[in-house]
Each structure stands twice: as C-alpha cells, then as structure tokens.
Write a protein that holds these residues in place. Structure first.
Motif, short mmCIF file in Angstrom:
data_model
loop_
_atom_site.label_atom_id
_atom_site.label_comp_id
_atom_site.label_asym_id
_atom_site.label_seq_id
_atom_site.Cartn_x
_atom_site.Cartn_y
_atom_site.Cartn_z
N LEU A 245 1.25 -1.30 0.59
CA LEU A 245 -0.32 -0.05 0.11
C LEU A 245 0.90 1.49 -0.04
N LEU A 246 1.91 1.33 0.74
CA LEU A 246 3.05 2.29 0.51
C LEU A 246 3.76 2.90 -0.67
N VAL A 247 4.21 1.43 -1.31
CA VAL A 247 5.15 1.59 -2.28
C VAL A 247 4.46 1.93 -3.82
N VAL A 248 3.49 0.86 -4.20
CA VAL A 248 3.10 0.79 -4.98
C VAL A 248 1.85 0.71 -4.90
N PRO A 249 1.18 2.55 -4.81
CA PRO A 249 -0.95 2.53 -4.58
C PRO A 249 -1.40 2.45 -6.69
N GLN A 250 -0.46 2.97 -6.51
CA GLN A 250 -0.79 2.75 -8.33
C GLN A 250 -0.89 1.93 -9.19
N ASN A 251 -0.70 0.96 -8.92
CA ASN A 251 0.65 -0.35 -9.47
C ASN A 251 -0.35 -1.12 -8.67
N PRO A 252 -1.43 -1.20 -8.09
CA PRO A 252 -1.69 -2.07 -7.08
C PRO A 252 -1.42 -3.86 -7.31
N THR A 253 -1.23 -4.70 -5.91
CA THR A 253 -1.37 -5.51 -5.68
C THR A 253 -2.82 -5.95 -5.64
N LEU A 254 -3.40 -7.17 -5.36
CA LEU A 254 -4.59 -7.96 -5.38
C LEU A 254 -4.91 -7.62 -3.68
N GLN A 255 -4.62 -7.01 -2.44
CA GLN A 255 -4.85 -7.27 -1.73
C GLN A 255 -5.31 -5.69 -1.51
N VAL A 256 -4.16 -4.62 -2.09
CA VAL A 256 -4.61 -3.41 -2.26
C VAL A 256 -5.79 -3.08 -2.59
N ALA A 257 -5.79 -3.68 -3.61
CA ALA A 257 -7.44 -3.21 -4.82
C ALA A 257 -8.01 -3.43 -4.17
N LEU A 258 -8.17 -4.53 -3.23
CA LEU A 258 -9.72 -5.09 -3.18
C LEU A 258 -9.57 -3.61 -1.77
N SER A 259 -8.89 -3.04 -1.19
CA SER A 259 -9.09 -2.26 -0.15
C SER A 259 -10.23 -1.05 -0.83
N GLN A 260 -9.79 -0.98 -2.38
CA GLN A 260 -10.13 0.22 -2.83
C GLN A 260 -12.38 0.21 -2.94
N LEU A 261 -12.41 -1.22 -2.67
CA LEU A 261 -14.22 -1.80 -2.54
C LEU A 261 -14.85 -0.77 -1.24
N GLN A 262 -14.00 -0.37 -0.24
CA GLN A 262 -14.17 -0.13 1.03
C GLN A 262 -14.22 1.64 1.05
N SER A 263 -13.15 2.57 -0.04
CA SER A 263 -13.03 3.15 -0.18
C SER A 263 -14.23 4.43 -0.48
N ALA A 264 -15.47 4.26 -0.44
CA ALA A 264 -16.92 4.95 -0.96
C ALA A 264 -17.71 5.25 0.03
N LYS A 265 -18.58 6.19 0.23
CA LYS A 265 -18.84 6.01 1.43
C LYS A 265 -20.26 5.18 1.65
N TYR A 266 -20.29 4.80 0.76
CA TYR A 266 -21.61 3.47 1.24
C TYR A 266 -20.61 2.45 0.98
N VAL A 267 -19.60 0.99 1.40
CA VAL A 267 -19.73 -0.16 0.82
C VAL A 267 -20.92 -1.20 1.55
N ASP A 268 -20.94 -1.52 -0.25
CA ASP A 268 -21.55 -3.00 -0.43
C ASP A 268 -20.63 -4.08 0.03
N TYR A 269 -20.71 -5.01 1.45
CA TYR A 269 -20.24 -5.93 2.32
C TYR A 269 -20.61 -7.10 1.31
N SER A 270 -21.72 -7.49 0.68
CA SER A 270 -21.49 -8.05 0.03
C SER A 270 -20.64 -8.47 -1.44
N ILE A 271 -20.46 -7.37 -2.45
CA ILE A 271 -19.12 -7.62 -3.04
C ILE A 271 -17.59 -7.20 -2.69
#
Length: 305
Positions: A245-271
């Motif tokens: 997350l610190l060194v490759v935020p723009q070229n993410p690994t899978l865990q960093v990319a999936l964390s973007q699913l919770q970045s919105a105000k409304y989080v759809d936990y099923s997704i």
C-alpha cells in the motif's frame, strides 16, 4: 548295590502346558499402551468441530458474497448461498483493476517465494554443515533480527526505495523480502540433523565442489522443509497489505486493489466479501497442490532423531 536315580519331572509337564505349547489367551504378551490404537469417536468428533470452525468464516464469506448486503442485518442469517455470486464478482472486476492486480500478486508472491526458499536453504545449509570463523555469532545476529518489529523499518526502508527511484514498481515490494531471517533459521534447524556429516565428507572425497555438494546432497534432503517454507512464504507475500500500500498504490497488488472496494461512503459488503473469496481461491489451490509435501514435511520433522 543298585543306585537309585531320581528323575525330575519337567517343569510344566503336569502342572501346566509343556514347553513350546501354545499359551493360553490370558497369558499372551500385552502390547504397550497406545500401540496400534485406532482413534475413537471423540477424536473424530473434535476433528470435525475444528474443521467446521476453521472453514465456516470462508463459507460465510461465500454465502454473504452470493447475496445482498441485507443478509448481514438479518436476525437469522441464511445458511445456504444465494444466486448473486457471479453478479457480485462482475461488480468487483469492474470496480477495481482486478486482473492487473492479480497478475502483480502472482509475480510478487512467486518471485519472493523462490528467492526466500533458495537463499534460506543455501544459508541454512552453510550454518548447519559448514565450519567457518564467526558462524555462531553470525547465527545469533540473524536470529536476533527476528525480535525487531517490522514496523520500525518501514520509514527508513521507504526512504531508501524513494532514493533509488523504485517506488511505484514491483521491485520495491520484492527486493526487501528476497530472504528472511526466519527462513534461514528454519532451514538451519532442519538441516543440522537430517544430513549426516559423513555423507558430506564422502561427497567431497568423490570430488564434488562445495556448491555441488549442496545441490546434490543438501537440496534433496531439504525438499520437505523447502515445501513448508515455500507455502508459508507464498501465503505471507500474497496477504501482505501494508508495505504494498505504501510503495505501489498506483500499481497495486490484489489486497491493495480489493481495499478500494471500501473507499466509498456506502460500502456494499456483499461485493467486498465476494472479492475476499476470489483472493482466497489461489491459496486454496496452492494448499491442495502442495498439501502432500506439507504433510510429509511435518511427519519427517516429527520422527526426526
């Protein structure tokens, strides 16, 4: 004068069975306690309980990931999965760069695993079987680094990656973890007893070089431990989140990319949970493939010595 001779009756001729006859069942030699003892219902019951407790979180993630977020607020959540899993998976793939981050995670985890297993086996073999000045002190230093928390080195390591111009590239994730102190210590402890010194001396007398002895004697003996270390290293690299997350935020690994699913105000936990299930599938496949080597390595360590 006639000498009288007294013939003694053989022991067991009248009072018991003769020597060599089949003993009675009651006089059979009993086996030691625990030998050839099969597990009972209690053992199987505990194993089933542990299996259910270990797999239930993943199953519940699949159930919630195949439904809507409303199931999380129900008093009695469903026990069977819904029919929306592939729709949620499609939503995951369109929301985040899934395939690119999956490829990044495969590259990072595979390179780190191969490097850690090779260098740890090489260093562990050296500490276990080679005699050189300062060996014990250097081993103590390597083990002492395990007591240093990883979080203490994040800031200076990030500054180094930025100075080298590696931030934003996968090399910043791979290079700091090419070898680990735990891997070196683990392989040293395994190889110190599993390879006889006489076998190494025989290989050297036959003309094998130091690296040749390591490759033809050390590596075959270390394969079970290498499989265990490789599996654990891949799992650790695959689930790592903070450093990528610190060194490759723009070229993410899978865990960093999936964390973007919770970045919105409304989080759809099923997704979110559908994405978590997708990220777990490669680890399950790896465990199925390497499970045989893992069990054989554990059993080899259990009966060693």
């Amino acid at each position: 004068m006639t000498a009288t001779t007294t013939t003694r009756q053989p022991v067991g001729s009248a009072a018991g069975p003769a020597t060599g006859s089949t003993p009675s069942p009651g006089r059979l030699k009993r086996r030691p306690l625990g030998v050839d003892k099969r597990p009972g219902f209690l053992t199987y019951g505990l194993l089933i309980v542990f299996l259910i407790a270990g797999t239930y979180p993943l199953y519940w993630s699949f159930v919630a990931g195949s439904s809507t977020s409303s199931v999380l607020t129900e008093t009695w959540p469903p026990l069977l999965p819904g029919g929306l899993f592939w729709r949620n998976v499609s939503e995951v793939m369109t929301t985040v760069p899934f395939w690119m981050s999956l490829l990044n995670s495969v590259i990072v985890s595979s390179v780190i695993t191969v490097s850690v297993v090779f260098f740890s086996t090489l260093a562990g073999y050296s500490f276990a079987k080679l005699k050189f000045r300062g060996r014990e002190g250097l081993l103590v230093f390597v083990v002492a680094t395990l007591a240093v928390p990883t979080q203490l080195g994040i800031i200076p390591l990030f500054m180094m990656m930025k100075q080298f111009g590696w931030t934003g590239t996968l090399g910043a994730v791979i290079i700091p973890t090419l070898v680990t102190a735990f891997g070196v210590f683990f392989m040293r402890q395994y190889l110190v007893d599993v390879i006889p010194d006489e076998l190494i001396e025989a290989a050297r007398m036959d003309g094998a070089s130091m690296l040749g002895t390591f490759w033809h004697v050390g590596v075959p003996a270390a394969r079970p431990a290498m499989a265990i270390l490789g599996l654990f290293t891949f799992m650790t690299a695959w689930t790592d989140y903070l450093w990528p997350l610190l060194v490759v935020p723009q070229n993410p690994t899978l865990q960093v990319a999936l964390s973007q699913l919770q970045s919105a105000k409304y989080v759809d936990y099923s997704i979110v949970l559908a994405g978590a299930v997708l990220a777990t599938i490669p680890l399950l496949l790896l465990f199925i493939i390497a499970g045989r080597q893992l069990v054989s390595g554990i059993m080899a360590g259990a009966v060693k010595g």
